[in-house]
Scaffold this active site. Structure first.
Site, PDB file in Angstrom:
ATOM      1  N   SER A 131      76.479  16.739  24.714  1.00 45.14           N
ATOM      2  CA  SER A 131      75.281  17.583  24.648  1.00 45.14           C
ATOM      3  C   SER A 131      75.722  19.037  24.589  1.00 45.14           C
ATOM      4  O   SER A 131      76.755  19.409  25.174  1.00 45.14           O
ATOM      5  CB  SER A 131      74.397  17.366  25.879  1.00 45.14           C
ATOM      6  OG  SER A 131      73.364  18.346  25.938  1.00 45.14           O
TER       7      SER A 131
ATOM      8  N   TYR B 104      73.283  17.146  34.762  1.00 48.52           N
ATOM      9  CA  TYR B 104      73.422  16.500  33.453  1.00 48.52           C
ATOM     10  C   TYR B 104      74.460  17.238  32.616  1.00 48.52           C
ATOM     11  O   TYR B 104      75.324  16.626  31.985  1.00 48.52           O
ATOM     12  CB  TYR B 104      72.070  16.491  32.754  1.00 48.52           C
ATOM     13  CG  TYR B 104      72.100  16.058  31.309  1.00 48.52           C
ATOM     14  CD1 TYR B 104      72.181  14.707  30.959  1.00 48.52           C
ATOM     15  CD2 TYR B 104      72.021  16.989  30.281  1.00 48.52           C
ATOM     16  CE1 TYR B 104      72.191  14.301  29.633  1.00 48.52           C
ATOM     17  CE2 TYR B 104      72.033  16.602  28.946  1.00 48.52           C
ATOM     18  CZ  TYR B 104      72.120  15.254  28.634  1.00 48.52           C
ATOM     19  OH  TYR B 104      72.127  14.869  27.306  1.00 48.52           O
TER      20      TYR B 104
END
Length: 258
Positions: free
Chosen positions: A153, A167
């Site tokens: 990501s 995350y």
């Protein structure tokens, strides 16, 4: 030997896509089918959605199965790969896509339970799947070579303050794993790369509590819009293809300039 293995990957490709029942994973499954891959779609809960995407894969003229597995569970990972090998043949590729975020929020308001689950799925799950895939594909273990693409990501480098630092940290770990494995496995016929999607139009935003997030924060993106899952899938398909035969250890950002 490396070039020979990379060329061979264009034939009889069997790729496992974890988290393939929705979003980027589903788009990757269909894109790989168009490139001639047989695709195993891994899912945890959304069986109906997985079956629909498997049908879309078969419509491209290749084989597909769906396999339920919690990728953070070693026994379930082993069972998933066993079934894929039995039904589709020797595995040549893995897309480590399964991942979760937990709810959006400040770091101090994120529960330890959420943090642990995110790390279990995003980091431990990716490691377990990569470990089994390597044992299938590595020439050191009698395999024919192959490729792994880890879905990271853009958060791995932005840190996502105020949203999901836990995350972001898990995805930074995925990128570190990518670099390390690429060096460890380069002489064993396996290429390992990572793709860092940016803001992408999937249902992950609704599941984290903010379905309008891609449009609310699109101003952060230099290209002025969120990405489509198919745009991420194209990058993944290239990294799995013989055209990327000399590419390993790359962290490819597909984030509209962010």
């Amino acid at each position: 030997m490396g070039r020979e293995l990379s060329t061979r990957m264009g034939e009889d490709q069997v790729t496992v896509v974890t988290g393939g029942s929705r979003g980027i994973g589903a788009a990757v499954a269909v894109r790989l089918a168009r490139a001639g891959h047989s695709v195993a779609i891994g899912y945890e809960r959304a069986q109906d959605a997985a079956e629909r995407w498997a049908a879309a894969v078969r419509a491209e003229g290749v084989r597909s199965i769906v396999v339920q597995a919690d990728t953070s569970d070693a026994e379930q990972v082993e069972a998933m790969f066993d079934r894929v090998r039995e039904e589709l043949g020797p595995i040549t590729g893995l897309v480590n896509n399964a991942g979760i975020t937990g709810p959006l929020g400040r770091f101090t308001e994120t529960s330890p339970e959420v943090m642990r689950r995110v790390v279990d799925v995003n980091v431990t799950g990716a490691l377990l799947c990569a470990r089994r895939a390597v044992r299938e594909m590595s020439t050191h273990h009698g395999g024919q070579g192959g490729a792994i693409v880890n879905i990271s990501s853009g958060a791995a480098t932005t840190g996502s303050p105020g949203e999901y630092v836990h995350y972001a940290a898990s995805k930074a770990a995925v990128d570190a794993m990518t670099v390390g494995l690429s060096k460890e496995l380069a002489a064993e016929g396996i290429r390992v790369n990572s793709v860092q999607p940016g803001m992408t139009l999937t249902d992950i935003h609704a599941r984290m509590g903010d379905p309008e997030r891609p449009w609310r924060v699109q101003g952060r993106v230099p290209m002025g819009r969120p990405g489509e899952p198919e745009e991420i899938a194209g990058a993944v398909a290239w990294l799995l293809s013989p055209e990327a035969s000399y590419t390993t250890g790359a962290v490819l950002r597909v984030a509209g300039g962010l």
